[in-house]
Design a protein around this motif. Structure first.
Motif, PDB file in Angstrom:
ATOM      1  N   CYS A 191       0.848  -1.194   0.000  1.00  0.00           N
ATOM      2  CA  CYS A 191       0.000   0.000   0.000  1.00  0.00           C
ATOM      3  C   CYS A 191       0.883   1.243   0.000  1.00  0.00           C
ATOM      4  O   CYS A 191       2.112   1.148  -0.032  1.00  0.00           O
ATOM      5  N   THR A 192       0.263   2.407   0.024  1.00  0.00           N
ATOM      6  CA  THR A 192       1.022   3.656  -0.064  1.00  0.00           C
ATOM      7  C   THR A 192       1.698   3.989   1.268  1.00  0.00           C
ATOM      8  O   THR A 192       1.340   3.460   2.326  1.00  0.00           O
ATOM      9  N   VAL A 193       2.657   4.908   1.185  1.00  0.00           N
ATOM     10  CA  VAL A 193       3.355   5.359   2.392  1.00  0.00           C
ATOM     11  C   VAL A 193       2.371   6.032   3.347  1.00  0.00           C
ATOM     12  O   VAL A 193       2.420   5.819   4.564  1.00  0.00           O
ATOM     13  N   LEU A 194       1.457   6.825   2.801  1.00  0.00           N
ATOM     14  CA  LEU A 194       0.462   7.491   3.647  1.00  0.00           C
ATOM     15  C   LEU A 194      -0.377   6.462   4.401  1.00  0.00           C
ATOM     16  O   LEU A 194      -0.603   6.595   5.612  1.00  0.00           O
ATOM     17  N   TRP A 195      -0.823   5.438   3.694  1.00  0.00           N
ATOM     18  CA  TRP A 195      -1.662   4.412   4.326  1.00  0.00           C
ATOM     19  C   TRP A 195      -0.913   3.737   5.474  1.00  0.00           C
ATOM     20  O   TRP A 195      -1.446   3.548   6.568  1.00  0.00           O
ATOM     21  N   LYS A 196       0.364   3.389   5.233  1.00  0.00           N
ATOM     22  CA  LYS A 196       1.159   2.723   6.274  1.00  0.00           C
ATOM     23  C   LYS A 196       1.417   3.662   7.454  1.00  0.00           C
ATOM     24  O   LYS A 196       1.403   3.239   8.615  1.00  0.00           O
ATOM     25  N   ALA A 197       1.661   4.942   7.163  1.00  0.00           N
ATOM     26  CA  ALA A 197       1.895   5.913   8.240  1.00  0.00           C
ATOM     27  C   ALA A 197       0.646   6.064   9.101  1.00  0.00           C
ATOM     28  O   ALA A 197       0.730   6.206  10.328  1.00  0.00           O
ATOM     29  N   VAL A 198      -0.528   6.021   8.456  1.00  0.00           N
ATOM     30  CA  VAL A 198      -1.797   6.088   9.191  1.00  0.00           C
ATOM     31  C   VAL A 198      -1.958   4.846  10.061  1.00  0.00           C
ATOM     32  O   VAL A 198      -2.357   4.927  11.232  1.00  0.00           O
ATOM     33  N   GLU A 199      -1.646   3.698   9.501  1.00  0.00           N
ATOM     34  CA  GLU A 199      -1.770   2.439  10.245  1.00  0.00           C
ATOM     35  C   GLU A 199      -0.912   2.468  11.513  1.00  0.00           C
ATOM     36  O   GLU A 199      -1.337   2.029  12.583  1.00  0.00           O
ATOM     37  N   ILE A 200       0.302   3.026  11.389  1.00  0.00           N
ATOM     38  CA  ILE A 200       1.213   3.099  12.538  1.00  0.00           C
ATOM     39  C   ILE A 200       0.820   4.230  13.487  1.00  0.00           C
ATOM     40  O   ILE A 200       0.977   4.125  14.702  1.00  0.00           O
ATOM     41  N   GLY A 201       0.312   5.331  12.910  1.00  0.00           N
ATOM     42  CA  GLY A 201      -0.101   6.464  13.727  1.00  0.00           C
ATOM     43  C   GLY A 201       0.922   7.575  13.830  1.00  0.00           C
ATOM     44  O   GLY A 201       0.926   8.336  14.803  1.00  0.00           O
ATOM     45  N   ASN A 222      -7.199  -3.439   0.972  1.00  0.00           N
ATOM     46  CA  ASN A 222      -8.171  -4.393   1.531  1.00  0.00           C
ATOM     47  C   ASN A 222      -9.539  -3.741   1.728  1.00  0.00           C
ATOM     48  O   ASN A 222     -10.238  -3.992   2.718  1.00  0.00           O
ATOM     49  N   GLY A 223      -9.881  -2.853   0.786  1.00  0.00           N
ATOM     50  CA  GLY A 223     -11.187  -2.213   0.831  1.00  0.00           C
ATOM     51  C   GLY A 223     -11.303  -1.066   1.808  1.00  0.00           C
ATOM     52  O   GLY A 223     -12.396  -0.511   1.991  1.00  0.00           O
ATOM     53  N   GLN A 224     -10.189  -0.669   2.429  1.00  0.00           N
ATOM     54  CA  GLN A 224     -10.227   0.409   3.417  1.00  0.00           C
ATOM     55  C   GLN A 224      -9.422   1.614   2.946  1.00  0.00           C
ATOM     56  O   GLN A 224      -8.341   1.464   2.374  1.00  0.00           O
ATOM     57  N   THR A 225      -9.941   2.815   3.216  1.00  0.00           N
ATOM     58  CA  THR A 225      -9.180   4.041   2.986  1.00  0.00           C
ATOM     59  C   THR A 225      -8.312   4.307   4.218  1.00  0.00           C
ATOM     60  O   THR A 225      -8.519   3.692   5.278  1.00  0.00           O
ATOM     61  N   PRO A 226      -7.363   5.239   4.122  1.00  0.00           N
ATOM     62  CA  PRO A 226      -6.593   5.612   5.315  1.00  0.00           C
ATOM     63  C   PRO A 226      -7.484   6.062   6.476  1.00  0.00           C
ATOM     64  O   PRO A 226      -7.184   5.776   7.639  1.00  0.00           O
ATOM     65  N   LEU A 227      -8.594   6.749   6.159  1.00  0.00           N
ATOM     66  CA  LEU A 227      -9.507   7.202   7.217  1.00  0.00           C
ATOM     67  C   LEU A 227     -10.122   6.011   7.954  1.00  0.00           C
ATOM     68  O   LEU A 227     -10.178   5.992   9.190  1.00  0.00           O
ATOM     69  N   HIS A 228     -10.574   5.018   7.196  1.00  0.00           N
ATOM     70  CA  HIS A 228     -11.125   3.810   7.825  1.00  0.00           C
ATOM     71  C   HIS A 228     -10.079   3.152   8.716  1.00  0.00           C
ATOM     72  O   HIS A 228     -10.375   2.695   9.827  1.00  0.00           O
ATOM     73  N   CYS A 229      -8.847   3.115   8.215  1.00  0.00           N
ATOM     74  CA  CYS A 229      -7.758   2.491   8.968  1.00  0.00           C
ATOM     75  C   CYS A 229      -7.506   3.234  10.277  1.00  0.00           C
ATOM     76  O   CYS A 229      -7.328   2.615  11.334  1.00  0.00           O
ATOM     77  N   ALA A 230      -7.490   4.575  10.221  1.00  0.00           N
ATOM     78  CA  ALA A 230      -7.238   5.384  11.422  1.00  0.00           C
ATOM     79  C   ALA A 230      -8.314   5.153  12.477  1.00  0.00           C
ATOM     80  O   ALA A 230      -8.019   5.057  13.678  1.00  0.00           O
ATOM     81  N   ILE A 231      -9.567   5.046  12.030  1.00  0.00           N
ATOM     82  CA  ILE A 231     -10.677   4.800  12.963  1.00  0.00           C
ATOM     83  C   ILE A 231     -10.530   3.418  13.592  1.00  0.00           C
ATOM     84  O   ILE A 231     -10.653   3.253  14.813  1.00  0.00           O
ATOM     85  N   GLN A 232     -10.244   2.438  12.739  1.00  0.00           N
ATOM     86  CA  GLN A 232     -10.121   1.062  13.223  1.00  0.00           C
ATOM     87  C   GLN A 232      -8.948   0.905  14.188  1.00  0.00           C
ATOM     88  O   GLN A 232      -9.031   0.164  15.173  1.00  0.00           O
ATOM     89  N   ARG A 233      -7.854   1.619  13.915  1.00  0.00           N
ATOM     90  CA  ARG A 233      -6.652   1.502  14.751  1.00  0.00           C
ATOM     91  C   ARG A 233      -6.725   2.368  16.012  1.00  0.00           C
ATOM     92  O   ARG A 233      -5.853   2.275  16.879  1.00  0.00           O
ATOM     93  N   GLY A 234      -7.725   3.224  16.092  1.00  0.00           N
ATOM     94  CA  GLY A 234      -7.874   4.052  17.284  1.00  0.00           C
ATOM     95  C   GLY A 234      -6.892   5.204  17.346  1.00  0.00           C
ATOM     96  O   GLY A 234      -6.277   5.451  18.392  1.00  0.00           O
ATOM     97  N   HIS A 235      -6.748   5.928  16.213  1.00  0.00           N
ATOM     98  CA  HIS A 235      -5.858   7.093  16.164  1.00  0.00           C
ATOM     99  C   HIS A 235      -6.706   8.354  15.962  1.00  0.00           C
ATOM    100  O   HIS A 235      -6.827   8.861  14.838  1.00  0.00           O
ATOM    101  N   PRO A 236      -7.329   8.885  17.020  1.00  0.00           N
ATOM    102  CA  PRO A 236      -8.250  10.023  16.854  1.00  0.00           C
ATOM    103  C   PRO A 236      -7.598  11.263  16.256  1.00  0.00           C
ATOM    104  O   PRO A 236      -8.230  11.981  15.468  1.00  0.00           O
ATOM    105  N   GLU A 237      -6.338  11.559  16.608  1.00  0.00           N
ATOM    106  CA  GLU A 237      -5.672  12.747  16.064  1.00  0.00           C
ATOM    107  C   GLU A 237      -5.444  12.598  14.562  1.00  0.00           C
ATOM    108  O   GLU A 237      -5.515  13.578  13.811  1.00  0.00           O
ATOM    109  N   VAL A 238      -5.172  11.370  14.136  1.00  0.00           N
ATOM    110  CA  VAL A 238      -4.982  11.109  12.708  1.00  0.00           C
ATOM    111  C   VAL A 238      -6.315  11.238  11.976  1.00  0.00           C
ATOM    112  O   VAL A 238      -6.380  11.765  10.857  1.00  0.00           O
ATOM    113  N   VAL A 239      -7.390  10.771  12.607  1.00  0.00           N
ATOM    114  CA  VAL A 239      -8.730  10.894  12.012  1.00  0.00           C
ATOM    115  C   VAL A 239      -9.030  12.359  11.718  1.00  0.00           C
ATOM    116  O   VAL A 239      -9.508  12.711  10.631  1.00  0.00           O
TER     117      VAL A 239
END
Length: 243
Positions: A191-201, A222-239
């Motif tokens: 995936c993209t660098v942005l997506w991975k950075a969001v996943e890590i937080g 996997n059908g998720q945008t970075p925003l979906h990932c941030a919500i799922q991972r619990g990163h409110p500041e990233v959201v």
């Protein structure tokens, strides 16, 4: 030491035939006159025995003294790449926290900026991952340096800096128009660098990427945008950044 210095130069040279490189090295450090006299002996010893450790040690100490003539001669005889060396010389220098000034000396004296180690990593890759912004700046000035070089898992210096949260390095690389921020690695579910950075937080890295404007905030993994990932991972500041 005084008695040794009283010996004729010819006899000192003859003595070096029976010395180990370790002994010669300590003689070189003991006295300036001995350093000048025995430098040739050091070069000859390195040519004969081609020791990786001794070659690298000689290079590090010569560069620390800013003795570019000695560094250039050591590079000429191949002291930085004797057989048995598994790590690219500059990679080792960067990992051992040699200063940016020392790295510049090595580059000026002919050590290649784009050599790779057994994992396909270049000096820029190592410097970016380690957060060595000063060294990254030096390497980016080398003509023809491969800024998007991918190691064996497909990761670039930019990817590794972003995933490690090295904001200073990410900022430097984003300022370089040669850097391809859209490249993806060769790992499964790439995936993209942005997506991975969001996943890590990594909030600061994410802000840099969004401000740069070249990263797609709607990329699906996997059908998720970075925003979906941030919500799922619990990163409110990233959201909040992504909204």
């Amino acid at each position: 030491m005084a008695l040794l210095l009283d010996l004729p130069n010819e006899l000192l040279f003859q003595i070096t035939i029976y010395l180990t490189h370790h002994d010669i090295f300590h003689f070189l450090r003991a006295n300036r006159r001995l350093a000048r006299l025995l430098q040739t002996a050091q070069f000859d010893h390195l040519r004969r025995f081609r020791s990786v450790d001794h070659g690298r040690r000689a290079l590090f100490h010569a560069a620390a003294r800013e003795d570019t003539a000695t560094v250039a001669e050591l590079v000429r005889i191949g002291a930085h790449k004797f057989p048995g060396s598994r790590i690219h010389f500059l990679n080792s220098a960067i990992q051992n926290w040699c200063s940016a000034k020392t790295i510049s000396i090595f580059l000026r004296c002919g050590i290649e900026a784009d050599g790779t180690d057994t994992r396909g990593r270049t000096p820029l890759t190592i410097a970016a991952r380690k957060g060595r912004a000063d060294v990254v700046e030096v390497l980016l000035k080398v003509e023809g340096v491969r800024v998007n070089a991918q190691c064996h898992n497909g990761k670039t210096p930019f990817m590794l800096a972003a995933l490690a949260g090295r904001t200073d390095v990410v900022r430097l690389l984003l300022e370089d128009e040669r850097v391809d921020v859209g490249l993806r690695d060769t790992m499964p579910n790439s995936c993209t660098v942005l997506w991975k950075a969001v996943e890590i937080g990594h909030r600061k890295v994410i802000k840099l990427l969004l401000d740069d404007g070249r990263s797609d905030p709607n990329f699906l993994s996997n059908g998720q945008t970075p925003l979906h990932c941030a919500i799922q991972r619990g990163h409110p500041e990233v959201v909040l950044l992504l909204l």
